[in-house]
Design an enzyme around this catalytic site. Structure first.
Site, mmCIF file in Angstrom:
data_model
loop_
_atom_site.group_PDB
_atom_site.id
_atom_site.type_symbol
_atom_site.label_atom_id
_atom_site.label_comp_id
_atom_site.label_asym_id
_atom_site.label_seq_id
_atom_site.Cartn_x
_atom_site.Cartn_y
_atom_site.Cartn_z
ATOM 1 C CG MET A 1425 -6.419 22.029 -6.334
ATOM 2 S SD MET A 1425 -6.211 24.057 -5.980
ATOM 3 C CE MET A 1425 -7.685 24.314 -5.290
ATOM 4 C CG ASP A 1469 -15.672 33.481 -3.754
ATOM 5 O OD1 ASP A 1469 -16.897 32.896 -4.054
ATOM 6 O OD2 ASP A 1469 -15.152 33.524 -2.675
ATOM 7 C CB CYS A 1513 -3.638 50.410 -3.250
ATOM 8 S SG CYS A 1513 -5.236 50.212 -4.147
ATOM 9 C CB CYS A 1517 -1.789 48.223 -5.677
ATOM 10 S SG CYS A 1517 -3.219 46.846 -5.189
#
Length: 1560
Positions: A1425, A1469, A1513, A1517
């Protein structure tokens, strides 16, 4: 119209070597062709049988030649319709086609194109000739040709004729249409005249009126051509042959000559000009050009120099002959042939050059050239090439051109002719103006006829010719009011009658049955009958731009009207007139049930002129306030002595009336000469109650009142207006006389002749006069009188009424009767001329209707009151009802107030718009009332009380009165009517519908009106303010009943005026107008012209500074830069070619030097004993090398005699030295140590592999590498096997469609490591390296792309060996790939269930398993990438603060995975570049996993607990339905479940994870 095709009916072999086989064998049927180009089987043998033998029989001519006339037959065309080009994905490209015979008549073809295909008539014919094979045009020539051709065609409405194939110049024409043409098929008049026999797949087009898809991509090995997809029409010419070009040229030339004979425009006698455009071309092009220039009439030729071959040859010959002016032929060719050089510094655009060449080549007169430019609508060409000094113009040609330009709506030409000296006074006559009004323009002409019929109240006969007087009546009808057109005045009609003659004769084209309509068009007859004047003496009425402007408005030519608006005087008035005319025309269109589009177009035109008037007024007000206000009220003689303000009010132009300039003028009119700022109403009321206080008030000065129009209240005091002096006595004196106010007339002469006492007396009288004539004083005077009247009227009806009227009642009677007289005066002195129009205008006001009803009701009550009872009682009741109207009339007095006026406007709007809702409520009320009354009272007798009972109770139920006692009629013991139980149910339904629905709808409706009117009510009040001010401006200052004195004074003055014969002057003086002298009007017009110029200057500045124009200018500059870059690229390519030639020559020198060195080496290595042997060995390789050397290695510009063995040997040595260093150490590639020494080469030369051959070969290889346009990459790298995780159908779990399974066989690939500074990707858990894929089996990897391979570190593998015995690295890689696939699947589901307005669609890269064969190591591989690499959270739950929607979505994705997996899995991650993500960590709770799953960085409950504590949140969310709290309690529950035995493992995981974080 019958179109045919040609078909070969006799097989004549094209080859003279004929077989003698009988019957014809299969070989002859498939190999021998007819002269038409077809095989035997491709012929149609319907009328005859195929030949038995190809050899001629006895008596037959062996040398028979095939011809169209003898060996073909005509048949109706079998191919026409629409062809759809499927490969043009950028736009829909469809073309109409027809197959025609080569001998078709051009008349039939033109009729087909105009009627069937509905093509617009051509105004220019551009026939493009050039090469039919593919060739390359220089970029600059291509740009000039494409843009010039299409610009000339689109701007003039030209047809383009080409060969229509997808090769050669026709292909470039198609590209020009694609780039610069439009999408409209009717405007893409690009006609391809193509031979039917050369079209690839022409059988697919066979069919009658068909729609055929067509692929323009033909077979490159085929000799046929494809149709170009960007042509709009195709004429497929069939001469019976197949695969032969050129048959279309004859038909094409005949069609061009026939089109040349057509008219360029129905109004013009000029034929359609034809111009031949030449691009490239072969030898036949020279004869084609000669045929064009030598034809009669000649066809001009336009050649693009630099396109190649014949075009460049013609350009060269033209330049050579242009220098020789002695020959007439050279001068002729110079006129007929035009050369366009795109490299020249001439700034003429190619389209202008094409049209200029057309004008010069046709040899037309200046008038004809002007007609052609007029038909093209190219004023730039006319200005540059036609309207030049020195042209000889015939008498009347310029006037005819002006008339044609107006009829054809060519605004640019009208401007051009006006700039060149055309004046309206010389051009515009009655005949021309009537011709303009009678221009046949379809719907517009019919609409004018409808207006004339409405005015005359009769139907017009077919072919009726509108007269100028008819248009005057239409103008008066549309403007309305007291407007009188110049065309309908007596002196104009008398002059018009003298011009036309009282009785039309046959020369005028009138019949006797049209005599009535002729007299209607000429309604005025002089009282003294004279002999009709039959000559064409011009009418002595000056026409100007106003007449032409009104014509443009009535003809709905908006652009022409906007242009004419800028010329002449009184621009503000003309804008107001156009606004009024368009608004009236829109109303007429709606009332005539015409198309809504027409009405909306009129409305948009009206708004455009209205906005123009507001803009000019605003510009004038900003420059000079007093002059701007003078523009509003100055008298306009050209517009029936109206003012701009009157015209704006009559057209209901609210923005104009509510403008600050108009409101300032109205304020000055309202206050009059009084100069009061604060507490004005208190001062006025005090002055009315105490008249001596008037002398203490402050009045305005003369300068402050100079812009206020004169009032006619002076008539009450017998002050006559001072008549203007003749113009020759001095304009200044006239201005002073006509512009004097009352105080100037009094103070001027009096101050010089009388004493100071008299001056003071006159000053007091002047103040009294100015005070009482001010509209604001009149308002308060009448208001106070009206309030006193209401009190008296209330007293009269409240107390007992006697037999005879009391004093108070007589005062009330006098007040109302005097008011009735005042209303009568208002009607009689209103603006319209006819009494019916006066009454119509007067009754259009609501308050006038209210006053009329109140007066009639009072008079009826008065008559009944004067009689005895019971009439007296009826009269009193009439009084009681009548006072309601007089009290409601007080609301009109509140409308003057700035605060109360807008609310009154809202109430009026609500009342007028509630009609339909009230009707619906009444329907519901009657439906319930009738049914209820009928059920409850079945035995009622007929009476009027029934109607009251039906309406009475249901009406009061609306306001909450339910009549509870009457709901159940059986409670009181009386017998129940049949079905009485239905009435409660009906009442419930009625109350629900009426009270809950209809009343609330009405409230909501009022609420909506209130909010809509809140923003515009102030503007509406400002507009209505004009009516209030004008009402009190024209009203006498004495209130009723004293107003009768003013009425008597007005009557005496009118009688006096009538006796003196000043009726016409009185008509001019009606209304509120500012009378100015000649000089003042001139200054005012100059000021107005400056304001118009300033307005257009501001508008042009704003237009140039707009963003769209900036983008357009930037695009043009970018296009110029592209052309310059293209030129630079050409020069760079030329330099590169030159350097290549130079390198080739240097290589030859290297070959010679290598030969010399090798020769010296041989001589030094030989001894005297082997001289003869060395000589023989040297000769043998030289001879051998000339046969062994491949042809592909031969250098250009070198003969075979110059090559020898030593050169070849030197080339091989050179190629070895040029081997890249990175390849020398690669396995299998010999390094420098493996190169042969000269002595070894000599030994090898005996084996036919001499050193000289390798040297030349090496040099040739190097030169070959330089000729390749890209750097070749050798297929190098290490062999690896690629294993992928595939999705296969599930047989175990039927609920899931697929499961993941590893591929059974690995696919091979070659990977080349990239050893660079940015290639290393070492981290805490794994090491990474970038590799280049050079080859891959079945495209499992893409060759040429960069990938990243990752391997677990040795310490990580050793740590996890206790969990995985055996191939630990393989197990770790497998779980890493599996956790990547799990995250990838959850991301797929997430993208499917997320809201649609969440635009981002992130995805995880595919990860594959790699086995490296050289060291037996297992790795993972993924695509590299490039970009800004970001990490959004880690496997301990820590996350970044999101700064964009993508980051917030990715953090919400982690939360979503936890809830989606029922709190078993958590994806952390998350990292990557943009929407492409990699290396996720799938966390699984410790209670759910057995052995280590999803890789070594799975921290279990600790990671889940950290995420639940640290995650916040956001909006994403909440939109996904996730909880918005910190989830601390859930985190505590998870932490409690962590066992002590798992903490040791967790610490090891954390240790490994720290290393991974270091890597990441």
């Amino acid at each position: 119209m019958r179109l045919t095709t040609q078909e070969c009916v006799k097989f004549i072999p094209s080859s003279r070597d004929l077989h003698r086989c009988i019957p014809v064998c299969q070989v002859c049927q498939n190999l021998i062709r007819c002269c038409c180009g077809r095989l035997i089987g491709e012929h149609s043998w319907q009328e005859s049988s195929p030949p038995i033998s190809l050899y001629p029989g006895p008596g037959q001519d062996v040398e028979e030649d095939w011809s169209i006339e003898l060996h073909t037959k005509a048949s109706p065309t079998n191919a026409y319709g629409i062809v759809d080009f499927e490969d043009t994905a950028t736009r829909v490209c469809r073309a109409k086609f027809v197959r025609v015979a080569v001998d078709s008549k051009p008349e039939a073809l033109l009729q087909l194109m105009l009627r069937e295909w509905q093509m617009e008539r051509p105004k220019l014919l551009l026939t493009v000739q050039g090469g039919s094979e593919n060739f390359t045009l220089p970029p600059k020539v291509k740009q000039a040709f494409s843009k010039g051709l299409m610009t000339a065609a689109v701007s003039t409405g030209a047809w383009i004729l080409t060969d229509g194939i997808n090769t050669g110049v026709s292909k470039y024409v198609g590209e020009a249409v694609k780039t610069f043409g439009g999408h409209d098929l009717r405007k893409r008049n690009t006609v391809g005249i193509t031979p039917w026999g050369v079209i690839d797949n022409n059988t697919d087009l066979i069919g009658r009126d068909v729609f055929r898809p067509y692929q323009p991509l033909g077979n490159p090995l085929s000799k046929r051509a494809c149709l170009n997809g960007f042509h709009s029409h195709f004429l497929l010419v069939d001469d019976g042959t197949l695969g032969k070009h050129g048959c279309q040229q004859g038909l094409r030339r005949k069609l061009e000559k026939h089109i040349q004979l057509q008219k360029i425009h129905p109004r013009l006698n000029q034929g359609v000009p034809v111009v031949c455009v030449v691009v490239e071309g072969g030898p036949a092009m020279v004869s084609t050009v000669l045929d064009y220039v030598s034809s009669v009439p000649p066809v001009p030729v336009f050649v693009f120099e630099g396109s190649g071959r014949a075009a460049d040859l013609l350009a060269f010959l033209h330049k050579q002959t242009a220098n020789d002016s002695t020959h007439t032929s050279s001068l002729y060719l110079e006129q007929q042939i035009t050369i366009f050089d795109s490299e020249s510094e001439d700034h003429m655009t190619p389209d202008a050059a094409i049209l200029t060449a057309t004008l010069k080549g046709t040899r037309a007169s200046p008038a004809e050239q002007l007609s052609m430019a007029l038909a093209w609508d190219r004023a730039d060409i006319a200005q540059k090439d036609v309207l030049v000094p020195g042209q000889h113009w015939q008498a009347g040609s310029m006037e005819q051109a002006m008339l044609d330009a107006l009829v054809m709506d060519r605004v640019s030409f009208v401007k051009l002719l006006i700039d060149n000296g055309m004046t309206m006074s010389r051009f515009l006559t009655v005949d021309r103006l009537e011709e303009l009004y009678n221009t046949p323009q379809g719907q517009t002409h019919r609409f004018l006829h409808h207006l004339v019929e409405d005015v005359k109240q009769t139907s017009l006969p077919l072919g009726y010719r509108l007269s100028i007087i008819d248009m005057g009546l239409v103008i008066e009808y549309l403007i309305g009011g007291a407007y009188r057109s110049t065309y309908t005045r007596k002196h104009f009609r008398a002059a018009h009658s003298r011009l036309r003659g009282l009785i039309p004769n046959s020369s005028r084209g009138k019949s006797l049955q049209d005599l009535h309509f002729f007299r209607t068009a000429q309604p005025y007859r002089p009282k003294i009958t004279t002999t009709p004047v039959l000559d064409d003496t011009p009418l002595l009425v000056p026409f100007n731009f106003n007449d032409l402007f009104v014509w443009a408005v009535l003809q709905q030519r908006q652009q022409m009207a906007l242009f004419l608006w800028q010329h002449g005087e009184e621009a503000l008035a003309r804008a107001a007139v156009a606004c009024k005319l368009y608004r009236s025309m829109a109303l007429e269109a709606r009332q005539s049930s015409m198309d809504d589009i027409i009405s909306e177009r009129f409305k948009s035109y009206s708004l455009e002129f209205g906005q123009l008037a507001v803009d000019v007024l605003d510009c004038a007000f900003r420059q000079n306030e007093q002059m701007a206000m003078k523009l509003l009220t100055s008298e306009m003689e050209a517009w029936s002595h109206f003012t701009c303000l009157q015209m704006a009010v009559s057209s209901c132009h609210r923005p104009f009336v509510s403008h600050s300039c108009t409101q300032t003028l109205l304020t000055d009119l309202w206050t009059g000469p009084l100069n009061m700022r604060k507490n004005s109403f208190l001062k006025i009321i005090l002055s009315l109650l105490l008249p001596p206080a008037i002398l203490l008030l402050e009045f305005k000065s003369k300068a402050e009142m100079c812009h206020v129009p004169q009032s006619h209240e002076a008539m009450l005091f017998g002050l006559d207006s001072v008549k203007s002096l003749p113009a020759h006595e001095g304009t200044d004196h006239t201005v002073k006389k006509r512009g004097l106010s009352f105080r100037d007339k009094c103070l001027g002469p009096v101050s010089e002749t009388v004493s100071s006492v008299t001056v003071h007396c006159v000053s007091w009288i002047k103040k009294l006069y100015e005070f009482y004539t001010a509209p604001v004083v009149k308002f308060w005077f009448h208001t106070m009188s009206y309030l006193a009247f209401l009190m008296l009227f209330s007293y009269v009806i409240l107390v007992k009424m006697g037999d005879q009227p009391s004093v108070q009642e007589w005062i009330v009677i006098a007040y109302i009767l005097s008011t009735a007289v005042e209303k009568t005066r208002e009607v009689l002195m209103s603006a319209p001329r006819k009494l019916s129009q006066k009454l119509k205008v007067w009754f259009s006001e609501y308050w006038n209707v209210s006053d009329f009803i109140a007066i009639l009701l009072f008079l009826a009550g008065l008559v009944m009151r004067l009689h005895a009872n019971p009439y007296q009682t009826a009269g009193r009741i009439s009084y009681c009802l009548d006072i309601i109207f007089w009290f409601v009339r007080v609301m009109d007095l509140l409308a003057v107030n700035q605060h109360a006026g807008p609310y009154l406007t809202m109430i009026t709007k609500m009342t007028s718009n509630m009609f339909f809702i009230v009707v619906m409520m009444a329907i519901v009320l009657l439906s319930f009332g009738v049914s209820r009354k009928a059920i409850l009272s079945p035995d009622e007798e007929p009476s009027w009380s029934l109607a009251r009972d039906v309406v009475f109770q249901p009406y009061w139920m609306i306001y909450g009165e339910v009549y509870q006692s009457e709901i159940d009629v059986c409670d009181d013991g009386h017998p129940c009517p049949p079905a009485s139980f239905l009435t409660p149910f009906l009442q419930a339904v009625y109350m629900f519908f009426q009270y809950i629905i209809m009343v609330n709808v009405l409230i909501a409706f009022f609420n909506n009106i209130y909010f809509d009117m809140a923003s515009t009510s102030n503007k509406l009040w400002k507009y209505n303010r004009y009516r209030y001010i004008m009402t009190y401006q024209e009203r006498p200052w004495l209130p009723p009943p004293l107003i009768l004195l003013s009425h008597m004074t007005l009557a005496l003055r009118a009688i006096y005026k009538r006796c003196r014969g000043d009726a016409e002057q009185e008509e001019r003086a009606s209304g509120l107008k500012l009378l100015l002298g000649h000089e003042d009007r001139k200054k005012l017009h100059e000021f107005e012209e400056k304001c118009v110029e300033a307005h257009f200057h501001e508008k042009s500045d704003g237009l140039h500074s707009s963003q769209i124009n900036r983008i357009r200018a930037t695009a043009e500059r970018a296009e110029e830069m592209c052309l310059m870059i293209g030129e630079v690229t050409e020069k760079v390519n030329f330099i590169q070619d030159s350097l290549s030639d130079l390198d080739s020559q240097l290589g030859q020198l290297q070959d010679l030097s290598a030969l010399a060195v090798d020769t010296l080496t041989l001589l030094s290595a030989s001894d005297s004993l082997h001289q003869e042997e060395a000589r023989l060995a040297q000769c043998r390789p030289i001879a051998a090398s000339q046969h062994i050397l491949p042809h592909s290695w031969t250098l250009p510009h070198r003969s075979g005699a110059e090559w020898d063995g030593l050169n070849v040997r030197r080339m091989m040595a050179k190629s070895c030295k040029s081997t890249p260093p990175s390849f020398e150490n690669w396995p299998g590639v010999p390094g420098p140590a493996s190169r042969h020494t000269p002595s070894e080469s000599c030994g090898l030369s005996r084996c036919a592999s001499p050193l000289s051959s390798r040297a030349v070969e090496r040099n040739n290889l190097m030169r070959l590498a330089h000729t390749i346009p890209f750097t070749p990459v050798s297929i190098m790298g290490e062999l690896v096997s690629i294993y992928s995780l595939e999705e296969v159908p599930s047989h175990v779990d039927p609920e899931s469609n697929t499961v993941s399974s590893w591929s059974s066989r690995g696919l091979s690939a070659l990977l080349q490591p990239l050893f660079s500074e940015e290639g290393s990707l070492d981290g805490g858990l794994r090491r990474g390296c970038r590799v280049l894929c050079t080859w891959a089996e079945q495209d499992v990897l893409r060759p040429g792309l960069v990938y990243i391979v990752k391997a677990f570190r040795a310490e990580v593998v050793r740590t996890w060996q206790r969990y995985f015995h055996g191939s630990t690295a393989l197990q770790l890689c497998l779980r890493e790939i599996q956790q990547h696939r799990a995250a990838q699947k959850m991301m797929t589901v997430f993208n499917q269930v997320k809201p649609e307005d969440m635009q981002h669609s992130p995805r995880f890269l595919d990860v594959l398993l790699v086995f490296w064969h050289s060291n037996g190591q297992w790795l993972t591989i993924e695509r590299n990438m490039s970009g800004d690499f970001r990490k959004y959270n880690n496997n301990t739950g820590e996350e970044i603060d999101p700064c964009c929607s993508l980051e917030e979505m990715l953090l919400a994705f982690s939360h979503w995975t936890y809830e989606y997996s029922c709190r078993e899995l958590l994806v952390l991650d998350i990292q990557g570049v943009g929407e492409e993500l990699t290396d996720p960590t799938v966390i699984m709770a410790d209670s759910q996993r057995g052995e280590m799953l999803f890789g070594p960085d799975n921290l279990g409950d600790a990671a889940i607990s950290g995420f639940l504590q640290k995650h916040s949140c956001g909006a994403c969310c909440r939109r996904l339905g996730l909880t918005g709290q910190k989830m601390f309690s859930i985190a505590v529950d998870v932490c409690v479940c962590v066992c002590e035995r798992e903490r040791s493992c967790e610490r090891e995981c954390l240790h490994v994870n720290q290393k991974k974080e270091t890597y990441l």
